[in-house]
Design a protein around this motif. Sequence first.
Motif, PDB file in Angstrom:
ATOM      1  N   LEU A  36       0.734  -1.002   0.047  1.00  0.00           N
ATOM      2  CA  LEU A  36       0.370   0.303   0.061  1.00  0.00           C
ATOM      3  C   LEU A  36       1.156   1.378   0.114  1.00  0.00           C
ATOM      4  CD1 LEU A  36      -2.813  -1.001   2.254  1.00  0.00           C
ATOM      5  CD2 LEU A  36      -3.222  -0.732   0.071  1.00  0.00           C
ATOM      6  N   HIS A  37       1.704   1.300   0.658  1.00  0.00           N
ATOM      7  CA  HIS A  37       3.321   2.269   0.954  1.00  0.00           C
ATOM      8  C   HIS A  37       3.508   2.651  -0.279  1.00  0.00           C
ATOM      9  CE1 HIS A  37       4.020   3.101   5.646  1.00  0.00           C
ATOM     10  NE2 HIS A  37       2.322   2.243   5.359  1.00  0.00           N
ATOM     11  N   SER A  38       3.981   1.382  -1.133  1.00  0.00           N
ATOM     12  CA  SER A  38       4.649   1.770  -2.365  1.00  0.00           C
ATOM     13  C   SER A  38       3.575   2.206  -3.416  1.00  0.00           C
ATOM     14  CB  SER A  38       5.031   0.416  -3.168  1.00  0.00           C
ATOM     15  OG  SER A  38       4.823  -1.020  -2.809  1.00  0.00           O
ATOM     16  N   LEU A  39       2.136   2.021  -3.486  1.00  0.00           N
ATOM     17  CA  LEU A  39       1.259   2.710  -4.535  1.00  0.00           C
ATOM     18  C   LEU A  39       1.038   3.680  -3.909  1.00  0.00           C
ATOM     19  CD1 LEU A  39      -1.729   0.127  -4.360  1.00  0.00           C
ATOM     20  CD2 LEU A  39      -0.760   0.550  -5.938  1.00  0.00           C
ATOM     21  N   ILE A  70      -1.372   4.870   5.834  1.00  0.00           N
ATOM     22  CA  ILE A  70      -2.098   2.881   6.640  1.00  0.00           C
ATOM     23  C   ILE A  70      -1.344   2.994   7.852  1.00  0.00           C
ATOM     24  CG2 ILE A  70      -2.605   1.255   6.027  1.00  0.00           C
ATOM     25  CD1 ILE A  70      -4.500   2.168   4.056  1.00  0.00           C
ATOM     26  N   GLN A  71      -0.908   2.705   8.735  1.00  0.00           N
ATOM     27  CA  GLN A  71       0.239   2.794   9.455  1.00  0.00           C
ATOM     28  C   GLN A  71       0.500   0.976  10.012  1.00  0.00           C
ATOM     29  OE1 GLN A  71       0.461   5.306  12.617  1.00  0.00           O
ATOM     30  NE2 GLN A  71       1.617   6.869  10.964  1.00  0.00           N
ATOM     31  N   ASN A  72      -0.426   0.608   9.293  1.00  0.00           N
ATOM     32  CA  ASN A  72       0.304  -1.016  10.410  1.00  0.00           C
ATOM     33  C   ASN A  72      -1.881  -1.885   9.704  1.00  0.00           C
ATOM     34  OD1 ASN A  72       0.447  -3.173  11.100  1.00  0.00           O
ATOM     35  ND2 ASN A  72      -0.232  -2.917  13.557  1.00  0.00           N
ATOM     36  N   VAL A  73      -1.335  -2.893   9.038  1.00  0.00           N
ATOM     37  CA  VAL A  73      -2.296  -3.682   8.581  1.00  0.00           C
ATOM     38  C   VAL A  73      -2.454  -5.423   8.973  1.00  0.00           C
ATOM     39  CG1 VAL A  73      -3.397  -4.704   6.084  1.00  0.00           C
ATOM     40  CG2 VAL A  73      -2.069  -2.415   6.300  1.00  0.00           C
ATOM     41  N   ARG A  74      -4.035  -5.675   9.762  1.00  0.00           N
ATOM     42  CA  ARG A  74      -3.508  -6.734  10.013  1.00  0.00           C
ATOM     43  C   ARG A  74      -4.509  -7.692   9.116  1.00  0.00           C
ATOM     44  NH1 ARG A  74       0.082  -8.182  14.051  1.00  0.00           N
ATOM     45  NH2 ARG A  74      -1.191  -9.409  15.253  1.00  0.00           N
ATOM     46  N   ILE A  75      -4.492  -9.067   8.927  1.00  0.00           N
ATOM     47  CA  ILE A  75      -4.887  -9.075   8.425  1.00  0.00           C
ATOM     48  C   ILE A  75      -5.580 -10.908   9.136  1.00  0.00           C
ATOM     49  CG2 ILE A  75      -6.123 -10.737   5.706  1.00  0.00           C
ATOM     50  CD1 ILE A  75      -3.906  -8.141   4.843  1.00  0.00           C
ATOM     51  N   GLY A  76      -7.221 -11.324   8.801  1.00  0.00           N
ATOM     52  CA  GLY A  76      -7.522 -12.153   9.319  1.00  0.00           C
ATOM     53  C   GLY A  76      -8.577 -12.754   9.001  1.00  0.00           C
ATOM     54  N   LYS A  77      -9.726 -13.351   9.232  1.00  0.00           N
ATOM     55  CA  LYS A  77     -10.813 -14.036   8.393  1.00  0.00           C
ATOM     56  C   LYS A  77     -12.312 -13.796   9.088  1.00  0.00           C
ATOM     57  CE  LYS A  77      -8.738 -17.951   9.512  1.00  0.00           C
ATOM     58  NZ  LYS A  77      -8.885 -19.648   9.856  1.00  0.00           N
ATOM     59  N   HIS A  78     -13.105 -13.801   7.958  1.00  0.00           N
ATOM     60  CA  HIS A  78     -14.615 -13.371   8.651  1.00  0.00           C
ATOM     61  C   HIS A  78     -15.560 -14.330   7.610  1.00  0.00           C
ATOM     62  CE1 HIS A  78     -17.602 -10.645   9.315  1.00  0.00           C
ATOM     63  NE2 HIS A  78     -18.183 -11.453   8.286  1.00  0.00           N
ATOM     64  N   GLU A  82     -10.153   3.237  -0.413  1.00  0.00           N
ATOM     65  CA  GLU A  82      -8.655   3.790  -1.678  1.00  0.00           C
ATOM     66  C   GLU A  82      -8.197   2.267  -1.951  1.00  0.00           C
ATOM     67  OE1 GLU A  82      -6.645   7.290  -1.479  1.00  0.00           O
ATOM     68  OE2 GLU A  82      -5.218   5.948  -3.437  1.00  0.00           O
ATOM     69  N   ALA A  83      -8.203   2.139  -0.470  1.00  0.00           N
ATOM     70  CA  ALA A  83      -6.946   1.117  -0.070  1.00  0.00           C
ATOM     71  C   ALA A  83      -7.650  -0.295  -0.991  1.00  0.00           C
ATOM     72  CB  ALA A  83      -6.517   0.993   1.066  1.00  0.00           C
ATOM     73  N   ALA A 108      -9.767   1.059  11.066  1.00  0.00           N
ATOM     74  CA  ALA A 108     -10.901   0.530   9.630  1.00  0.00           C
ATOM     75  C   ALA A 108     -10.749  -0.723   9.686  1.00  0.00           C
ATOM     76  CB  ALA A 108     -10.116   1.128   8.335  1.00  0.00           C
ATOM     77  N   HIS A 109     -12.201  -1.428   9.925  1.00  0.00           N
ATOM     78  CA  HIS A 109     -12.387  -2.800   9.259  1.00  0.00           C
ATOM     79  C   HIS A 109     -12.881  -3.382   8.425  1.00  0.00           C
ATOM     80  CE1 HIS A 109     -11.549  -3.051  13.645  1.00  0.00           C
ATOM     81  NE2 HIS A 109     -12.505  -2.403  13.870  1.00  0.00           N
ATOM     82  N   VAL A 110     -12.444  -3.323   7.230  1.00  0.00           N
ATOM     83  CA  VAL A 110     -12.803  -3.880   6.258  1.00  0.00           C
ATOM     84  C   VAL A 110     -13.389  -5.613   6.200  1.00  0.00           C
ATOM     85  CG1 VAL A 110     -12.514  -3.901   3.719  1.00  0.00           C
ATOM     86  CG2 VAL A 110     -10.869  -2.210   5.234  1.00  0.00           C
ATOM     87  N   ASN A 111     -14.584  -5.878   5.738  1.00  0.00           N
ATOM     88  CA  ASN A 111     -15.155  -7.136   5.760  1.00  0.00           C
ATOM     89  C   ASN A 111     -15.195  -7.398   4.235  1.00  0.00           C
ATOM     90  OD1 ASN A 111     -15.289  -8.538   7.914  1.00  0.00           O
ATOM     91  ND2 ASN A 111     -16.910  -7.013   9.067  1.00  0.00           N
TER      92      ASN A 111
END
Lengths: 81, 81
Positions: A27-30, A35-43, B62-63, B5-8
């Motif tokens: 995202l930074h290179s885009l 956005i300072q941090n990203v966490r990815i999980g499941k919904h 946007e992200a 921000a919570h993205v589902n």
Amino acid sequence: MIFTAHVNIMPLKELLDPQGKAVNESLHSLGIQAIQNVRIGKHITLFIEAETKEAAHTIADEATKKMLYNAVMESYTITVE
Amino acid sequence: MIFTAHVNIMPLKELLDPQGKAVNESLHSLGIQAIQNVRIGKHITLFIEAETKEAAHTIADEATKKMLYNAVMESYTITVE
């Protein structure tokens, strides 16, 4: 009655999330620097046949504990509607 | 200020979700019959530096559009807190 349970399963805060880190850097290179941090999980959405909302919540909790999440690496939240 | 921000991101309703179907069948064989359908998607948490909640929402949107979701197969919702 059919209830919808939304289960969010996320990596524990204490653990590294390499997938989230990779997305953050991309995202930074885009050019999205804010956005300072990203966490990815499941919904996970469960459609549950139950008499009451509380009963649906109990079933969702049981399913999550028995199968959907890994207690060593993840935490979860459930909301039923 | 930092907003969360919570993205589902979920597979579109019209599309098969083979992962969800497999989990649904496994839950039945574990004895949890009340669950009628399962859909599995992603839950992504973004920590965003922004002046207002609306600005954070715009950045998250946007992200998501640029990188996180696939418009052909998925839909998304964003909540900012």
